[in-house]
Design a protein around this motif. Structure first.
Motif, PDB file in Angstrom:
ATOM      1  N   PRO A   1       0.810  -1.221   0.000  1.00 33.66           N
ATOM      2  CA  PRO A   1       0.000   0.000   0.000  1.00 33.66           C
ATOM      3  C   PRO A   1       0.842   1.269   0.000  1.00 33.66           C
ATOM      4  N   ASP A   2       2.101   1.176   0.479  1.00 34.31           N
ATOM      5  CA  ASP A   2       2.984   2.340   0.499  1.00 34.31           C
ATOM      6  C   ASP A   2       3.598   2.625  -0.865  1.00 34.31           C
ATOM      7  N   LYS A   3       3.739   1.554  -1.702  1.00 30.95           N
ATOM      8  CA  LYS A   3       4.358   1.706  -3.018  1.00 30.95           C
ATOM      9  C   LYS A   3       3.858   0.584  -3.926  1.00 30.95           C
ATOM     10  N   PRO A   4       2.668   0.757  -4.531  1.00 31.74           N
ATOM     11  CA  PRO A   4       2.052  -0.318  -5.319  1.00 31.74           C
ATOM     12  C   PRO A   4       2.884  -0.814  -6.488  1.00 31.74           C
ATOM     13  N   GLU A   5       3.789   0.022  -7.038  1.00 38.16           N
ATOM     14  CA  GLU A   5       4.585  -0.387  -8.198  1.00 38.16           C
ATOM     15  C   GLU A   5       5.824  -1.190  -7.812  1.00 38.16           C
ATOM     16  N   ARG A   6       6.014  -1.506  -6.520  1.00 36.11           N
ATOM     17  CA  ARG A   6       7.193  -2.245  -6.070  1.00 36.11           C
ATOM     18  C   ARG A   6       7.259  -3.613  -6.760  1.00 36.11           C
ATOM     19  N   PRO A   7       8.427  -3.996  -7.326  1.00 36.86           N
ATOM     20  CA  PRO A   7       8.540  -5.306  -7.995  1.00 36.86           C
ATOM     21  C   PRO A   7       8.389  -6.451  -7.001  1.00 36.86           C
ATOM     22  N   ILE A   8       7.829  -7.577  -7.485  1.00 35.55           N
ATOM     23  CA  ILE A   8       7.494  -8.678  -6.598  1.00 35.55           C
ATOM     24  C   ILE A   8       8.725  -9.339  -5.986  1.00 35.55           C
ATOM     25  N   ASN A   9       9.891  -9.185  -6.618  1.00 36.24           N
ATOM     26  CA  ASN A   9      11.101  -9.788  -6.059  1.00 36.24           C
ATOM     27  C   ASN A   9      11.843  -8.842  -5.119  1.00 36.24           C
ATOM     28  N   SER A  10      11.225  -7.725  -4.768  1.00 34.26           N
ATOM     29  CA  SER A  10      11.853  -6.780  -3.842  1.00 34.26           C
ATOM     30  C   SER A  10      11.800  -7.325  -2.409  1.00 34.26           C
ATOM     31  N   PRO A  11      12.887  -7.174  -1.641  1.00 31.55           N
ATOM     32  CA  PRO A  11      12.868  -7.611  -0.237  1.00 31.55           C
ATOM     33  C   PRO A  11      11.930  -6.760   0.625  1.00 31.55           C
ATOM     34  N   LYS A  12      11.460  -5.639   0.079  1.00 31.08           N
ATOM     35  CA  LYS A  12      10.544  -4.763   0.822  1.00 31.08           C
ATOM     36  C   LYS A  12       9.076  -5.066   0.521  1.00 31.08           C
ATOM     37  N   TRP A  13       8.808  -6.101  -0.280  1.00 31.19           N
ATOM     38  CA  TRP A  13       7.426  -6.463  -0.608  1.00 31.19           C
ATOM     39  C   TRP A  13       6.647  -6.715   0.686  1.00 31.19           C
ATOM     40  N   CYS A  14       5.432  -6.179   0.787  1.00 32.17           N
ATOM     41  CA  CYS A  14       4.668  -6.308   2.027  1.00 32.17           C
ATOM     42  C   CYS A  14       3.166  -6.378   1.761  1.00 32.17           C
ATOM     43  N   TYR A  15       2.432  -6.767   2.785  1.00 34.05           N
ATOM     44  CA  TYR A  15       0.976  -6.863   2.720  1.00 34.05           C
ATOM     45  C   TYR A  15       0.368  -6.088   3.881  1.00 34.05           C
ATOM     46  N   GLN A  16      -0.861  -5.625   3.678  1.00 31.92           N
ATOM     47  CA  GLN A  16      -1.589  -4.933   4.751  1.00 31.92           C
ATOM     48  C   GLN A  16      -3.068  -5.260   4.626  1.00 31.92           C
ATOM     49  N   ILE A  17      -3.713  -5.523   5.746  1.00 34.73           N
ATOM     50  CA  ILE A  17      -5.139  -5.778   5.700  1.00 34.73           C
ATOM     51  C   ILE A  17      -5.859  -4.533   5.186  1.00 34.73           C
ATOM     52  N   GLU A  18      -6.829  -4.736   4.311  1.00 40.57           N
ATOM     53  CA  GLU A  18      -7.574  -3.614   3.736  1.00 40.57           C
ATOM     54  C   GLU A  18      -8.279  -2.853   4.866  1.00 40.57           C
ATOM     55  N   PRO A  19      -8.138  -1.516   4.945  1.00 45.51           N
ATOM     56  CA  PRO A  19      -8.674  -0.740   6.072  1.00 45.51           C
ATOM     57  C   PRO A  19     -10.154  -0.993   6.354  1.00 45.51           C
ATOM     58  N   GLY A  20     -10.975  -1.108   5.309  1.00 43.54           N
ATOM     59  CA  GLY A  20     -12.403  -1.361   5.517  1.00 43.54           C
ATOM     60  C   GLY A  20     -12.656  -2.708   6.166  1.00 43.54           C
ATOM     61  N   ALA A  21     -11.894  -3.726   5.758  1.00 38.85           N
ATOM     62  CA  ALA A  21     -12.036  -5.056   6.360  1.00 38.85           C
ATOM     63  C   ALA A  21     -11.617  -5.022   7.819  1.00 38.85           C
ATOM     64  N   LEU A  22     -10.554  -4.279   8.119  1.00 38.36           N
ATOM     65  CA  LEU A  22     -10.090  -4.167   9.503  1.00 38.36           C
ATOM     66  C   LEU A  22     -11.143  -3.493  10.380  1.00 38.36           C
ATOM     67  N   ARG A  23     -11.720  -2.413   9.884  1.00 31.84           N
ATOM     68  CA  ARG A  23     -12.760  -1.720  10.648  1.00 31.84           C
ATOM     69  C   ARG A  23     -13.966  -2.625  10.873  1.00 31.84           C
ATOM     70  N   PHE A  24     -14.357  -3.354   9.821  1.00 29.39           N
ATOM     71  CA  PHE A  24     -15.515  -4.239   9.932  1.00 29.39           C
ATOM     72  C   PHE A  24     -15.296  -5.308  11.006  1.00 29.39           C
ATOM     73  N   LEU A  25     -14.138  -5.936  11.009  1.00 24.61           N
ATOM     74  CA  LEU A  25     -13.850  -6.972  11.992  1.00 24.61           C
ATOM     75  C   LEU A  25     -13.810  -6.400  13.410  1.00 24.61           C
ATOM     76  N   ARG A  26     -13.211  -5.242  13.551  1.00 23.84           N
ATOM     77  CA  ARG A  26     -13.139  -4.618  14.877  1.00 23.84           C
ATOM     78  C   ARG A  26     -14.518  -4.232  15.412  1.00 23.84           C
ATOM     79  N   ASP A  27     -15.392  -3.771  14.517  1.00 22.96           N
ATOM     80  CA  ASP A  27     -16.693  -3.266  14.945  1.00 22.96           C
ATOM     81  C   ASP A  27     -17.743  -4.351  15.141  1.00 22.96           C
ATOM     82  N   HIS A  28     -17.634  -5.462  14.368  1.00 23.75           N
ATOM     83  CA  HIS A  28     -18.760  -6.399  14.340  1.00 23.75           C
ATOM     84  C   HIS A  28     -18.440  -7.835  14.726  1.00 23.75           C
TER      85      HIS A  28
END
Length: 234
Positions: free
Chosen positions: A14-41
């Motif tokens: 989410p910080d840099k969508p164009e990052r190549p898949i073989n980059s050591p900085k490749w990362c994942y983040q839970i989608e903000p709406g999904a996180l809010r939904f789980l926390r609230d319900h």
């Protein structure tokens, strides 16, 4: 994580969508709406109703994220006007330049038989074209980044794009020779770099009887032997 990304529950880089898949900085983040939904319900009395409503909206969100990912892909022109999409990044950009800049200058009229991709190992694979040259690919073998057939002289060019991994050195040349040992066409080994300064880091490793091409000087080629110019060796 692929299924979670495809469903829109997780975002890639989410910080840099164009990052190549073989980059050591490749990362994942839970989608903000999904996180809010789980926390609230989650575990609330209304969970089942809220979940059904959330899932009914999920497809649209997943489609939007898929479209955004598609926009980041790099289009590459292949044979006879056909094209493919490669994952974004420096490596894919160099592969694009190999296909669209190197090939028309040095092997005009050649046919692309294989293109690797950092996101999909088999970005493009002309199995019938390779089989016609008596090449049966071992799916576990480490393919070069791009494979061309130059029918005018019946050459097959194996091109490595160097952005993070090394060039066609002695070890890699032997690996490729073994992988294409039954090929009926003459084999030419090529290493491609983006700049001459990047090439200079690997000068001591590049194998003799191979070729080097630099994207920043696309009209020139460096021949690592004095016997001949571009062409296969016995």
């Amino acid at each position: 994580m692929h299924q979670f990304v495809a469903a829109g529950l997780v975002l890639e880089n989410p910080d840099k969508p164009e990052r190549p898949i073989n980059s050591p900085k490749w990362c994942y983040q839970i989608e903000p709406g999904a996180l809010r939904f789980l926390r609230d319900h989650y575990k609330a009395k209304t969970w089942k109703n809220e979940l059904a409503d959330y899932l009914s909206k999920r497809q649209g969100l997943a489609s939007r994220y898929a479209m955004e990912r598609e926009m980041l892909m790099l289009p590459v022109m292949l044979n006879e006007g056909s094209s493919i999409q490669l994952s974004s990044g420096r490596h894919s950009q160099l592969i694009k330049e190999i296909i669209e800049e190197f090939a028309p200058r040095f092997v005009p009229g050649c046919r692309v038989l294989y293109v690797g991709d950092t996101g999909e190992k088999w970005g493009y694979f002309d199995e019938e074209g390779l089989r016609a040259l008596d090449v049966e690919i071992d799916m576990h073998g480490k393919m070069p980044d791009v494979v061309f057939h130059y029918p005018e002289r019946n050459w097959i060019l194996l091109v490595e794009a160097v952005t993070s991994h090394g060039p066609v050195d002695g070890k890699r040349r032997s690996e490729l020779a073994k992988l294409f040992k039954r090929c009926s066409a003459g084999v030419v080994y090529v290493t491609a770099f983006t700049t001459r300064s990047e090439m200079s880091r690997y000068l001591g490793e590049i194998s003799w009887e191979t070729e080097v091409w630099v994207a920043e000087a696309p009209t020139h080629m460096i021949h690592f032997n004095g016997i001949r110019f571009l062409g296969p060796y016995d």
